[in-house]
Design a protein around this motif. Structure first.
Motif, short mmCIF file in Angstrom:
data_model
loop_
_atom_site.label_atom_id
_atom_site.label_comp_id
_atom_site.label_asym_id
_atom_site.label_seq_id
_atom_site.Cartn_x
_atom_site.Cartn_y
_atom_site.Cartn_z
N LYS A 199 0.87 -1.22 0.09
CA LYS A 199 0.13 -0.07 -0.10
C LYS A 199 0.85 1.21 0.07
CE LYS A 199 -4.20 1.82 1.62
NZ LYS A 199 -5.10 1.98 0.32
N VAL A 200 0.88 2.07 -1.26
CA VAL A 200 1.59 3.40 -0.98
C VAL A 200 0.77 4.49 -0.25
CG1 VAL A 200 2.22 5.27 -2.81
CG2 VAL A 200 2.22 2.75 -3.42
N LEU A 201 1.58 4.91 0.65
CA LEU A 201 1.11 5.95 1.72
C LEU A 201 1.26 7.38 1.43
CD1 LEU A 201 1.80 3.78 4.75
CD2 LEU A 201 -0.48 3.78 3.66
N SER A 202 2.08 7.64 0.30
CA SER A 202 2.93 8.87 0.18
C SER A 202 2.40 9.10 -1.25
CB SER A 202 4.32 9.05 0.38
OG SER A 202 4.74 10.29 0.00
N LYS A 203 2.13 10.38 -1.34
CA LYS A 203 1.95 11.02 -2.71
C LYS A 203 3.30 11.58 -3.21
CE LYS A 203 -2.42 10.27 -2.71
NZ LYS A 203 -2.84 9.25 -3.45
N GLU A 204 4.31 11.53 -2.63
CA GLU A 204 5.46 12.35 -3.06
C GLU A 204 6.56 11.07 -3.71
OE1 GLU A 204 7.46 13.72 0.47
OE2 GLU A 204 5.71 15.21 1.19
N ASN A 205 7.45 11.67 -4.39
CA ASN A 205 8.36 10.57 -5.05
C ASN A 205 9.14 9.99 -3.71
OD1 ASN A 205 7.53 11.33 -7.60
ND2 ASN A 205 9.18 12.67 -7.85
N PHE A 206 9.42 8.88 -3.75
CA PHE A 206 10.34 8.03 -2.96
C PHE A 206 10.95 6.87 -3.42
CE2 PHE A 206 5.93 6.58 -2.43
CZ PHE A 206 6.29 4.87 -2.24
N GLU A 207 12.08 6.49 -2.50
CA GLU A 207 12.54 5.14 -2.73
C GLU A 207 12.49 4.47 -1.43
OE1 GLU A 207 16.70 5.65 -3.97
OE2 GLU A 207 15.79 5.50 -5.95
N VAL A 208 12.20 3.12 -1.36
CA VAL A 208 12.16 2.37 -0.05
C VAL A 208 12.86 1.30 -0.21
CG1 VAL A 208 10.70 1.00 1.37
CG2 VAL A 208 9.76 3.35 0.68
N TYR A 209 13.94 0.92 0.62
CA TYR A 209 14.82 -0.29 0.64
C TYR A 209 14.24 -1.39 1.15
CZ TYR A 209 18.24 3.10 -0.75
OH TYR A 209 19.26 4.03 -1.57
N GLY A 210 14.43 -2.42 0.55
CA GLY A 210 13.95 -3.83 1.16
C GLY A 210 14.54 -4.96 0.89
N TYR A 211 14.20 -6.05 1.16
CA TYR A 211 14.92 -7.38 0.99
C TYR A 211 13.94 -8.51 1.25
CZ TYR A 211 16.26 -7.15 5.90
OH TYR A 211 16.31 -7.15 7.32
N ILE A 212 14.16 -9.71 0.64
CA ILE A 212 13.78 -11.06 1.12
C ILE A 212 14.90 -11.61 1.83
CG2 ILE A 212 11.76 -11.19 -0.58
CD1 ILE A 212 13.45 -13.14 -2.12
N GLN A 213 14.64 -12.29 2.90
CA GLN A 213 15.53 -13.09 3.59
C GLN A 213 14.95 -14.64 4.07
OE1 GLN A 213 17.31 -11.11 6.95
NE2 GLN A 213 16.47 -12.64 8.22
N PHE A 214 15.90 -15.41 3.93
CA PHE A 214 15.52 -16.77 4.14
C PHE A 214 16.95 -17.61 4.24
CE2 PHE A 214 15.74 -16.21 -0.23
CZ PHE A 214 16.61 -17.07 -0.76
N THR A 215 16.84 -18.75 5.15
CA THR A 215 17.86 -19.56 4.97
C THR A 215 17.81 -20.79 3.98
OG1 THR A 215 18.40 -19.06 7.38
CG2 THR A 215 19.34 -21.27 6.70
N ILE A 216 18.58 -20.74 3.23
CA ILE A 216 18.61 -22.03 2.31
C ILE A 216 19.22 -23.22 2.79
CG2 ILE A 216 20.75 -21.16 0.71
CD1 ILE A 216 17.35 -22.47 -0.80
N GLU A 217 18.55 -24.31 2.76
CA GLU A 217 19.30 -25.64 3.06
C GLU A 217 19.50 -26.37 1.85
OE1 GLU A 217 20.10 -26.07 5.98
OE2 GLU A 217 19.05 -24.78 7.15
N PRO A 218 20.44 -27.27 1.91
CA PRO A 218 21.32 -27.85 2.81
C PRO A 218 22.43 -27.16 3.27
CG PRO A 218 21.74 -29.17 1.09
CD PRO A 218 20.61 -28.12 0.94
N ARG A 219 22.83 -25.92 2.61
CA ARG A 219 23.81 -25.26 2.86
C ARG A 219 23.94 -24.39 4.15
NH1 ARG A 219 24.80 -21.39 -2.19
NH2 ARG A 219 23.09 -20.20 -1.45
N CYS A 220 22.64 -24.25 4.54
CA CYS A 220 22.59 -23.48 6.04
C CYS A 220 23.07 -22.07 5.95
CB CYS A 220 23.11 -24.16 7.02
SG CYS A 220 22.45 -23.65 8.56
N SER A 221 22.79 -21.17 4.77
CA SER A 221 23.37 -19.85 5.00
C SER A 221 22.16 -18.97 4.76
CB SER A 221 24.02 -19.87 3.52
OG SER A 221 23.51 -19.94 2.27
N LEU A 222 22.27 -18.12 5.39
CA LEU A 222 21.40 -16.91 5.49
C LEU A 222 21.33 -16.02 4.20
CD1 LEU A 222 18.93 -15.73 7.24
CD2 LEU A 222 20.60 -13.98 7.85
#
Length: 186
Positions: free
Chosen positions: A142-165
């Motif tokens: 949901k966009v909450l601002s009418k101004e131009n902006f940049e929002v930083y984000g990421y997806i995160q998970f641990t991949i197995e069987p390597r067990c790395s975040l």
């Protein structure tokens, strides 16, 4: 006259048999070509992360005036897996989506997982939802601002069987009322 009729029927049946063989051969070749593996496709403005154990494709699509859908396609390789966002307990490596600025853009509702992961009994962890097959995720934004902006984000998970975040960073950029996605970092 009988000879002409006989040769005509013989020629006609010969042509019919040749045409039948050719169309069967064509159908066999088409089937073999159609069964060739074709890799995943994506748009040029998608964020794509290639890894030995997975490929992730992230995109954003407009749904209404101020709502967008963040779509994440997780393609698993070499029998890899990760913990579903639908797992009931907290896991440090559970699949999550994180945004840095909740004043301009917020995650609405729960993440939709397709196909749904199933709870299974793990020897170390007990009951847990592991994702073992290619899965798609959708998250409403949901966009909450009418101004131009940049929002930083990421997806995160641990991949197995390597067990790395794993962290896959991206930037959601809103310019003149249009939200777009771009890669953050390398």
């Amino acid at each position: 006259m009988n000879n002409s009729f006989f040769y005509g029927v013989l020629l006609l049946s010969f042509n019919y048999n040749c045409a039948e063989a050719n169309s069967q051969e064509f159908a066999a070749n088409t089937t073999m070509q159609d069964s060739v593996y074709v890799g995943q496709t994506h748009f040029s403005d998608d964020v794509v992360r290639e890894d030995d154990l997975y490929t992730s494709i992230i995109r954003v699509d407009k749904q209404s005036e101020d709502e967008y859908v963040l779509s994440i396609q997780m393609i698993l390789k070499k029998e890899s897996y990760f913990v579903s966002p639908n797992a009931k307990r907290d896991f440090s490596g559970k699949f999550t989506i994180v945004l840095t600025d909740a004043d301009k853009l917020k995650l609405s509702n729960a993440i939709i997982e397709t196909p749904l992961s199933k709870e299974e009994n793990d020897k170390r962890e007990g009951l847990v939802n592991f994702v073992h097959k290619n899965t798609n995720y959708k998250q409403t934004l949901k966009v909450l601002s009418k101004e131009n902006f940049e929002v930083y984000g990421y997806i995160q998970f641990t991949i197995e069987p390597r067990c790395s975040l794993e962290k896959i960073p991206f930037i959601l950029s809103c310019v003149d009322g249009k939200l777009s996605l771009k890669m953050n970092g390398c």
